[in-house]
Write a protein that holds these residues in place. Sequence first.
Motif, PDB file in Angstrom:
ATOM      1  N   GLY A 132       0.933  -1.402  -0.147  1.00 18.16           N
ATOM      2  CA  GLY A 132      -0.002   0.120  -0.095  1.00 18.16           C
ATOM      3  C   GLY A 132       0.798   1.220  -0.017  1.00 18.16           C
ATOM      4  O   GLY A 132       0.277   2.408  -0.539  1.00 18.16           O
ATOM      5  N   GLU A 133       2.090   1.494   0.572  1.00 14.77           N
ATOM      6  CA  GLU A 133       2.964   2.422   0.676  1.00 14.77           C
ATOM      7  C   GLU A 133       3.573   2.336  -0.743  1.00 14.77           C
ATOM      8  O   GLU A 133       4.223   3.835  -1.139  1.00 14.77           O
ATOM      9  CB  GLU A 133       3.875   2.124   1.824  1.00 14.77           C
ATOM     10  N   ILE A 134       4.173   1.397  -1.488  1.00  9.53           N
ATOM     11  CA  ILE A 134       4.993   1.623  -2.337  1.00  9.53           C
ATOM     12  C   ILE A 134       4.334   1.730  -3.790  1.00  9.53           C
ATOM     13  O   ILE A 134       4.771   2.213  -4.936  1.00  9.53           O
ATOM     14  CB  ILE A 134       6.108   0.573  -2.446  1.00  9.53           C
ATOM     15  N   ALA A 135       3.008   1.223  -3.800  1.00 12.01           N
ATOM     16  CA  ALA A 135       2.347   1.200  -5.089  1.00 12.01           C
ATOM     17  C   ALA A 135       1.752   2.690  -5.348  1.00 12.01           C
ATOM     18  O   ALA A 135       0.970   3.140  -4.547  1.00 12.01           O
ATOM     19  CB  ALA A 135       1.057   0.319  -5.086  1.00 12.01           C
ATOM     20  N   PRO A 136       1.846   3.246  -6.695  1.00 12.55           N
ATOM     21  CA  PRO A 136       1.243   4.459  -7.057  1.00 12.55           C
ATOM     22  C   PRO A 136       0.049   4.243  -6.902  1.00 12.55           C
ATOM     23  O   PRO A 136      -0.616   3.436  -7.251  1.00 12.55           O
ATOM     24  CB  PRO A 136       1.652   4.663  -8.522  1.00 12.55           C
ATOM     25  N   GLU A 137      -0.918   5.417  -6.650  1.00 14.85           N
ATOM     26  CA  GLU A 137      -2.206   5.071  -6.406  1.00 14.85           C
ATOM     27  C   GLU A 137      -2.865   4.725  -7.674  1.00 14.85           C
ATOM     28  O   GLU A 137      -3.826   3.834  -7.401  1.00 14.85           O
ATOM     29  CB  GLU A 137      -2.804   6.636  -6.050  1.00 14.85           C
ATOM     30  N   ASP A 138      -2.531   5.129  -8.875  1.00 14.48           N
ATOM     31  CA  ASP A 138      -3.209   4.845 -10.036  1.00 14.48           C
ATOM     32  C   ASP A 138      -2.923   3.372 -10.292  1.00 14.48           C
ATOM     33  O   ASP A 138      -3.627   2.616 -11.560  1.00 14.48           O
ATOM     34  CB  ASP A 138      -2.892   5.762 -11.155  1.00 14.48           C
ATOM     35  N   LYS A 139      -1.824   2.692  -9.788  1.00 11.33           N
ATOM     36  CA  LYS A 139      -1.745   1.303 -10.023  1.00 11.33           C
ATOM     37  C   LYS A 139      -1.799   0.347  -8.875  1.00 11.33           C
ATOM     38  O   LYS A 139      -1.302  -0.716  -9.046  1.00 11.33           O
ATOM     39  CB  LYS A 139      -0.238   1.210 -10.467  1.00 11.33           C
ATOM     40  N   MET A 140      -2.431   0.626  -7.836  1.00 18.48           N
ATOM     41  CA  MET A 140      -2.553   0.015  -6.801  1.00 18.48           C
ATOM     42  C   MET A 140      -3.247  -1.306  -6.881  1.00 18.48           C
ATOM     43  O   MET A 140      -2.706  -2.328  -6.491  1.00 18.48           O
ATOM     44  CB  MET A 140      -3.581   0.773  -5.653  1.00 18.48           C
ATOM     45  N   THR A 141      -4.438  -1.368  -7.608  1.00 18.17           N
ATOM     46  CA  THR A 141      -5.009  -2.865  -7.891  1.00 18.17           C
ATOM     47  C   THR A 141      -4.120  -3.543  -8.711  1.00 18.17           C
ATOM     48  O   THR A 141      -4.150  -4.699  -8.311  1.00 18.17           O
ATOM     49  CB  THR A 141      -6.313  -2.356  -8.860  1.00 18.17           C
ATOM     50  N   THR A 142      -3.365  -3.298  -9.730  1.00 18.06           N
ATOM     51  CA  THR A 142      -2.259  -3.798 -10.369  1.00 18.06           C
ATOM     52  C   THR A 142      -1.064  -4.400  -9.506  1.00 18.06           C
ATOM     53  O   THR A 142      -0.736  -5.685  -9.404  1.00 18.06           O
ATOM     54  CB  THR A 142      -1.610  -3.054 -11.479  1.00 18.06           C
ATOM     55  N   TYR A 143      -0.695  -3.615  -8.598  1.00 19.70           N
ATOM     56  CA  TYR A 143       0.477  -4.036  -7.518  1.00 19.70           C
ATOM     57  C   TYR A 143      -0.047  -5.010  -6.540  1.00 19.70           C
ATOM     58  O   TYR A 143       0.113  -6.441  -6.580  1.00 19.70           O
ATOM     59  CB  TYR A 143       0.816  -2.942  -6.675  1.00 19.70           C
ATOM     60  N   PHE A 144      -1.331  -5.257  -6.213  1.00 24.70           N
ATOM     61  CA  PHE A 144      -2.134  -6.131  -5.274  1.00 24.70           C
ATOM     62  C   PHE A 144      -2.335  -7.304  -5.973  1.00 24.70           C
ATOM     63  O   PHE A 144      -2.191  -8.429  -5.518  1.00 24.70           O
ATOM     64  CB  PHE A 144      -3.428  -5.704  -4.560  1.00 24.70           C
ATOM     65  N   ALA A 145      -2.946  -7.349  -7.228  1.00 25.21           N
ATOM     66  CA  ALA A 145      -2.907  -8.398  -8.122  1.00 25.21           C
ATOM     67  C   ALA A 145      -1.735  -9.084  -8.427  1.00 25.21           C
ATOM     68  O   ALA A 145      -1.874 -10.298  -8.297  1.00 25.21           O
ATOM     69  CB  ALA A 145      -3.545  -7.821  -9.543  1.00 25.21           C
ATOM     70  N   VAL A 146      -0.659  -8.455  -8.787  1.00 25.03           N
ATOM     71  CA  VAL A 146       0.431  -9.186  -8.956  1.00 25.03           C
ATOM     72  C   VAL A 146       0.988  -9.823  -7.703  1.00 25.03           C
ATOM     73  O   VAL A 146       1.659 -10.909  -7.662  1.00 25.03           O
ATOM     74  CB  VAL A 146       1.498  -8.468  -9.398  1.00 25.03           C
ATOM     75  N   PHE A 147       0.804  -9.077  -6.575  1.00 25.62           N
ATOM     76  CA  PHE A 147       1.292  -9.646  -5.154  1.00 25.62           C
ATOM     77  C   PHE A 147       0.368 -10.846  -4.826  1.00 25.62           C
ATOM     78  O   PHE A 147       1.180 -11.538  -4.246  1.00 25.62           O
ATOM     79  CB  PHE A 147       1.463  -8.487  -4.280  1.00 25.62           C
ATOM     80  N   ASN A 148      -0.615 -10.910  -5.188  1.00 32.10           N
ATOM     81  CA  ASN A 148      -1.231 -12.165  -5.004  1.00 32.10           C
ATOM     82  C   ASN A 148      -0.755 -13.407  -5.340  1.00 32.10           C
ATOM     83  O   ASN A 148      -0.872 -14.437  -4.900  1.00 32.10           O
ATOM     84  CB  ASN A 148      -2.637 -12.211  -5.382  1.00 32.10           C
ATOM     85  N   PHE A 149       0.089 -13.336  -6.383  1.00 38.14           N
ATOM     86  CA  PHE A 149       0.567 -14.565  -6.935  1.00 38.14           C
ATOM     87  C   PHE A 149       1.784 -15.116  -6.005  1.00 38.14           C
ATOM     88  O   PHE A 149       2.315 -16.289  -6.212  1.00 38.14           O
ATOM     89  CB  PHE A 149       1.556 -14.184  -8.281  1.00 38.14           C
ATOM     90  N   SER A 150       2.302 -14.041  -5.135  1.00 36.53           N
ATOM     91  CA  SER A 150       3.231 -14.520  -3.973  1.00 36.53           C
ATOM     92  C   SER A 150       2.764 -15.562  -3.020  1.00 36.53           C
ATOM     93  O   SER A 150       3.230 -16.087  -2.237  1.00 36.53           O
ATOM     94  CB  SER A 150       3.702 -13.428  -3.296  1.00 36.53           C
TER      95      SER A 150
END
Length: 201
Positions: A132-150
């Motif tokens: 939540g801190e490192i993801a740009p606001e406009d790409k927050m959903t993408t970051y979390f989607a990618v992170f779910n693969f972890s």
Amino acid sequence: MLRIIKQLLPLFIVQFFTWLALFSLWIYATPVITKYIFNTTDAESTAFENGTTWVGICFALYSTLAALLAFVIPRLTKSFSKYKVHAMALLIGSIGLLLIYYIKNQYVLLISFVFIGIGWSSISNIPYSIIGEIAPEDKMTTYFAVFNFSIVIPQITAAFLLGFLTRHYFAGETNLTILTGGIAMFVAGCIMFFVKEKEVE
């Protein structure tokens, strides 16, 4: 997308070992506790039923403790780095998993699950807070989607790897599987100590 993956790679590695450890617990807790604590493999026996009940108690303990500690973690991260807090929590959680191999008493086993609860509280909070801190606001959903693969990747790995190790290398001794999980979480904690905040900025 490649830039996102590169940013998240250090956390991905930590998450891989962390969730591999968790799946070792979730998959093998019942056969381990019934066999090595309640001394039975007979699913029709009263001892086995008592063992499965105790598994539920142990899981309820660590889940409840984790929920309570969720209110404490934000205070800790105000005084210490989130990365260091998470690293310490993972190491504490790994101790809980490792102790399961050695403990033979059902009540002493609760100590293991207290340690696991501390680890789980951080696992279910801090990584997402970091994203939540490192993801740009406009790409927050993408970051979390990618992170779910972890989480998905170690889940798939655990489904094949842990069973393979248990059958072919541990001679069916499932307590060794959870011991391996404890080692995996210890590795995750050690790696987390060396993850620098600038690496995921």
